[in-house]
Design a protein around this motif. Structure first.
Motif, PDB file in Angstrom:
ATOM      1  N   ASN A  64       0.536   4.042  -3.022  1.00 53.31           N
ATOM      2  CA  ASN A  64       0.206   5.599  -2.557  1.00 53.31           C
ATOM      3  C   ASN A  64       1.450   6.502  -2.985  1.00 53.31           C
ATOM      4  OD1 ASN A  64      -1.940   4.791  -1.380  1.00 53.31           O
ATOM      5  ND2 ASN A  64      -1.514   4.679   0.766  1.00 53.31           N
ATOM      6  N   SER A  65       2.531   5.832  -2.841  1.00 55.33           N
ATOM      7  CA  SER A  65       3.684   6.824  -3.132  1.00 55.33           C
ATOM      8  C   SER A  65       3.966   6.933  -4.687  1.00 55.33           C
ATOM      9  CB  SER A  65       5.169   6.163  -2.511  1.00 55.33           C
ATOM     10  OG  SER A  65       5.033   6.171  -1.328  1.00 55.33           O
TER      11      SER A  65
ATOM     12  N   ARG B 292       1.276   7.009  -6.900  1.00 54.21           N
ATOM     13  CA  ARG B 292       0.163   8.051  -6.944  1.00 54.21           C
ATOM     14  C   ARG B 292       0.626   9.385  -6.426  1.00 54.21           C
ATOM     15  NH1 ARG B 292      -3.034   4.917  -3.880  1.00 54.21           N
ATOM     16  NH2 ARG B 292      -3.600   3.239  -4.985  1.00 54.21           N
ATOM     17  N   ALA B 293       1.270   9.529  -5.554  1.00 56.69           N
ATOM     18  CA  ALA B 293       1.834  10.777  -5.101  1.00 56.69           C
ATOM     19  C   ALA B 293       2.799  11.540  -6.261  1.00 56.69           C
ATOM     20  CB  ALA B 293       2.380  10.959  -3.762  1.00 56.69           C
TER      21      ALA B 293
ATOM     22  N   GLN C 298       1.003  -1.184  -0.077  1.00 56.14           N
ATOM     23  CA  GLN C 298       0.062   0.058   0.107  1.00 56.14           C
ATOM     24  C   GLN C 298       0.849   1.333  -0.052  1.00 56.14           C
ATOM     25  OE1 GLN C 298      -2.993  -1.314  -1.077  1.00 56.14           O
ATOM     26  NE2 GLN C 298      -3.482   0.280  -0.155  1.00 56.14           N
TER      27      GLN C 298
ATOM     28  N   SER D 235       3.545   7.874   5.478  1.00 56.36           N
ATOM     29  CA  SER D 235       2.737   6.615   5.574  1.00 56.36           C
ATOM     30  C   SER D 235       3.514   5.633   6.674  1.00 56.36           C
ATOM     31  CB  SER D 235       2.366   5.991   4.378  1.00 56.36           C
ATOM     32  OG  SER D 235       1.654   6.812   3.451  1.00 56.36           O
TER      33      SER D 235
ATOM     34  N   THR E  38       5.886  10.987   1.105  1.00 61.85           N
ATOM     35  CA  THR E  38       4.427  10.143   1.236  1.00 61.85           C
ATOM     36  C   THR E  38       4.779   8.649   1.782  1.00 61.85           C
ATOM     37  OG1 THR E  38       3.313  11.256  -0.757  1.00 61.85           O
ATOM     38  CG2 THR E  38       2.614   9.124   0.115  1.00 61.85           C
TER      39      THR E  38
END
Length: 139
Positions: free
Chosen positions: A50-51, A53-54, A46, A75, A71
């Motif tokens: 998320n990284s 996407r950032a 995850q 997280s 990110t």
């Protein structure tokens, strides 16, 4: 009288419990340890997603790398399973396709309790690695 003593069953449950309980407790400990390991592996996956996407919001590779690292470590700091000091984040563009951005999160899982179970069990690798790929604009 002799036949009656052979047929007596008092204490049988205690004997069965004494035989079965160590195996049962070892199985429960294994389930907990593997559950923690799989939770950490899912968390690393995850964090990588998320990284990635950032990183998409960055204008150049340096900014994308900064966004992905920020990110990832933010997280990891909010999660109890992942220690930010044991995590490494790499951001790179694909050599043949520069619009593809690879975010690789590597975690040293040697601090997890699964390694206390001992050698009779098949244990996973101590390094958890997850790669996320995202396209930065275009087709």
């Amino acid at each position: 009288m002799r036949y009656r003593r052979l047929k007596e069953e008092s204490g049988t449950a205690a004997l069965e419990f004494a035989i079965i309980s160590p195996v049962f407790l070892f199985m429960i400990a294994g389930l907990l340890a593997y559950g923690i390991y799989f939770g950490a592996a899912h968390t690393v996956q995850q964090i990588a997603a998320n990284s990635a996407r950032a990183a998409l919001a960055g204008l150049d590779m340096a900014e994308r790398e900064h966004l992905a690292r920020t990110t990832a470590f933010a997280s990891a700091g909010t999660n109890g399973l992942i220690l930010p000091d044991s995590m490494e984040v790499q951001v790179a563009a694909h050599e043949d396709e520069p619009t593809l951005i690879f975010v690789t999160v590597t975690y040293d899982a040697s601090s997890l309790p699964i390694w206390n179970l001992g050698p009779p069990l098949p244990l996973p690798d101590k390094t958890i690695r997850s790669v996320s790929v995202i396209r930065a604009g275009g087709f």
